[in-house]
Design a protein around this motif. Structure first.
Motif, PDB file in Angstrom:
ATOM      1  N   GLU A  31       0.833  -1.204   0.000  1.00  0.00           N
ATOM      2  CA  GLU A  31       0.000   0.000   0.000  1.00  0.00           C
ATOM      3  C   GLU A  31       0.866   1.251   0.000  1.00  0.00           C
ATOM      4  O   GLU A  31       0.580   2.225  -0.708  1.00  0.00           O
ATOM      5  N   THR A  34       2.539   1.793  -3.434  1.00  0.00           N
ATOM      6  CA  THR A  34       1.551   2.284  -4.397  1.00  0.00           C
ATOM      7  C   THR A  34       1.229   3.754  -4.140  1.00  0.00           C
ATOM      8  O   THR A  34       1.151   4.566  -5.067  1.00  0.00           O
ATOM      9  N   ALA A  35       1.058   4.102  -2.868  1.00  0.00           N
ATOM     10  CA  ALA A  35       0.717   5.478  -2.503  1.00  0.00           C
ATOM     11  C   ALA A  35       1.858   6.442  -2.805  1.00  0.00           C
ATOM     12  O   ALA A  35       1.627   7.560  -3.271  1.00  0.00           O
ATOM     13  N   TRP A  38       1.821   7.210  -6.376  1.00  0.00           N
ATOM     14  CA  TRP A  38       0.676   8.066  -6.667  1.00  0.00           C
ATOM     15  C   TRP A  38       0.970   9.513  -6.282  1.00  0.00           C
ATOM     16  O   TRP A  38       0.666  10.450  -7.033  1.00  0.00           O
ATOM     17  N   VAL A  39       1.576   9.715  -5.110  1.00  0.00           N
ATOM     18  CA  VAL A  39       1.928  11.069  -4.672  1.00  0.00           C
ATOM     19  C   VAL A  39       2.907  11.700  -5.649  1.00  0.00           C
ATOM     20  O   VAL A  39       2.768  12.860  -6.043  1.00  0.00           O
ATOM     21  N   TRP A  44      -3.114  14.618  -7.774  1.00  0.00           N
ATOM     22  CA  TRP A  44      -3.879  15.241  -6.704  1.00  0.00           C
ATOM     23  C   TRP A  44      -3.667  16.756  -6.614  1.00  0.00           C
ATOM     24  O   TRP A  44      -4.433  17.464  -5.956  1.00  0.00           O
ATOM     25  N   LEU A  59       1.100   8.299   3.699  1.00  0.00           N
ATOM     26  CA  LEU A  59       0.775   8.459   2.286  1.00  0.00           C
ATOM     27  C   LEU A  59      -0.355   7.535   1.839  1.00  0.00           C
ATOM     28  O   LEU A  59      -1.130   7.889   0.948  1.00  0.00           O
ATOM     29  N   CYS A  63      -3.670   8.881  -0.039  1.00  0.00           N
ATOM     30  CA  CYS A  63      -4.152   8.326  -1.302  1.00  0.00           C
ATOM     31  C   CYS A  63      -5.591   7.834  -1.169  1.00  0.00           C
ATOM     32  O   CYS A  63      -6.458   8.145  -2.003  1.00  0.00           O
ATOM     33  N   SER A  64      -5.876   7.095  -0.112  1.00  0.00           N
ATOM     34  CA  SER A  64      -7.207   6.537   0.104  1.00  0.00           C
ATOM     35  C   SER A  64      -8.253   7.623   0.304  1.00  0.00           C
ATOM     36  O   SER A  64      -9.330   7.591  -0.305  1.00  0.00           O
ATOM     37  N   TYR A  66      -8.119  10.787  -0.525  1.00  0.00           N
ATOM     38  CA  TYR A  66      -8.295  11.581  -1.740  1.00  0.00           C
ATOM     39  C   TYR A  66      -9.271  10.887  -2.689  1.00  0.00           C
ATOM     40  O   TYR A  66     -10.174  11.531  -3.236  1.00  0.00           O
ATOM     41  N   GLN A  67      -9.093   9.595  -2.876  1.00  0.00           N
ATOM     42  CA  GLN A  67      -9.971   8.865  -3.796  1.00  0.00           C
ATOM     43  C   GLN A  67     -11.415   8.851  -3.288  1.00  0.00           C
ATOM     44  O   GLN A  67     -12.361   8.897  -4.079  1.00  0.00           O
ATOM     45  N   LYS A  70     -12.629  13.107  -3.439  1.00  0.00           N
ATOM     46  CA  LYS A  70     -11.827  13.852  -4.419  1.00  0.00           C
ATOM     47  C   LYS A  70     -12.265  15.305  -4.569  1.00  0.00           C
ATOM     48  O   LYS A  70     -11.429  16.213  -4.644  1.00  0.00           O
TER      49      LYS A  70
END
Length: 207
Positions: A31, A34-35, A38-39, A44, A59, A63-64, A66-67, A70
Motif C-alpha cells: 500500500e 503504491t501510494a 501516486w503522490v 492530486w 501516504l 491516497c485513500s 483523496y480517492q 476527491k
C-alpha cells in the motif's frame, strides 16, 4: 526516477519508525509503495505545486482519502494554488461551493508544556506553514492515555515525551494529520523568531 526512490525511502523509514511503536494507522508495504508512486505522479495537486506531503504523512491514508473524497481535496488544492497565502487577511475563508473553510492564522509557537496533544475522529488536519517555522509533534499510541471527554471533534492525551517525534516545518512541505495521527502543533522551535503564518483546513475523514 531517483525522486521516486527518495520518496519511497522516506516512506519506508516512517514505517520502520512506527515499527518501534504505534504512531499512525498501520499500512502494508505494498500500500505504501503504491501510494508513494501516486503522490509522486501528482494527479492530486490540481495546480498546487508549492509543497508536497511532509515525510511524517501517512501516504496510504492520503491516497485513500483523496480517492474517497476527491471533490473536497481538489477544491482545497485549487484554492491554495490560486491564493496569495502571504497577502490574504488572517481569519476564516469559506471555499465557495464546498463546506470547507480555510483558517489563515498569524500566531506564535509556545513552550511544549503549554501545548496540548490532540486527535480528531471525523476530520483530517491539513496544516501548511507559509511563513516562519512551526514544530509539530506526533505521540505514540500505546503509551498515551485520553485525559478528557471527547468533545466534537477533538480528544486530548497524556503521553510519554521520550517517545514523541518532533518535526519542523519548511515551506515546501505540508502536514497531514489523520484520525490515527495524534499530534501537537505550534511547539516552540530553536529559532529566535517564533512568529508563524499557517493555513489550516479540516477535511472530512471518510470511513
Amino acid at each position: 526516477m531517483r525522486k521516486i526512490f527518495v520518496l519511497l525511502a522516506m516512506a519506508m523509514m516512517a514505517v520502520a519508525v512506527s515499527a518501534q511503536g504505534v504512531y499512525t494507522k498501520s499500512v502494508s508495504k505494498k500500500e505504501l509503495k503504491t501510494a508513494a508512486k501516486w503522490v509522486k505522479k501528482g494527479e492530486w495537486r490540481n495546480g498546487f505545486v508549492a509543497a508536497s506531503p511532509h515525510e511524517s504523512a501517512n501516504l496510504a491514508e492520503f491516497c485513500s482519502q483523496y480517492q474517497k473524497n476527491k471533490a473536497q481535496w481538489d477544491a482545497m488544492f485549487e484554492w491554495l494554488a490560486k491564493t496569495d497565502l502571504l497577502a490574504i487577511p488572517k481569519g476564516k475563508h469559506p471555499i465557495e461551493g464546498t463546506g470547507l473553510v480555510a483558517s489563515v492564522e498569524d500566531s506564535e509557537n509556545q513552550e511544549l508544556s503549554k501545548r496540548q496533544s490532540e486527535s480528531h475522529y471525523k476530520h483530517i488536519d491539513f496544516q501548511y506553514v507559509v511563513k516562519g517555522t512551526e514544530r509539530f509533534g506526533i505521540i505514540e499510541h500505546e503509551t498515551s492515555k485520553e485525559n478528557c471527554k471527547y468533545k466534537p471533534d477533538v480528544m486530548h492525551y497524556d503521553y510519554d515525551l521520550s517517545l514523541a517525534r518532533f518535526y519542523d516545518s519548511t515551506p515546501d512541505r505540508f502536514f497531514l494529520f489523520f484520525p490515527d495521527d495524534w499530534h501537537i502543533a505550534k511547539v516552540k522551535t530553536d529559532k529566535e523568531d517564533q512568529a508563524i503564518r499557517v493555513v489550516v483546513f479540516k477535511l472530512d475523514y471518510v470511513e
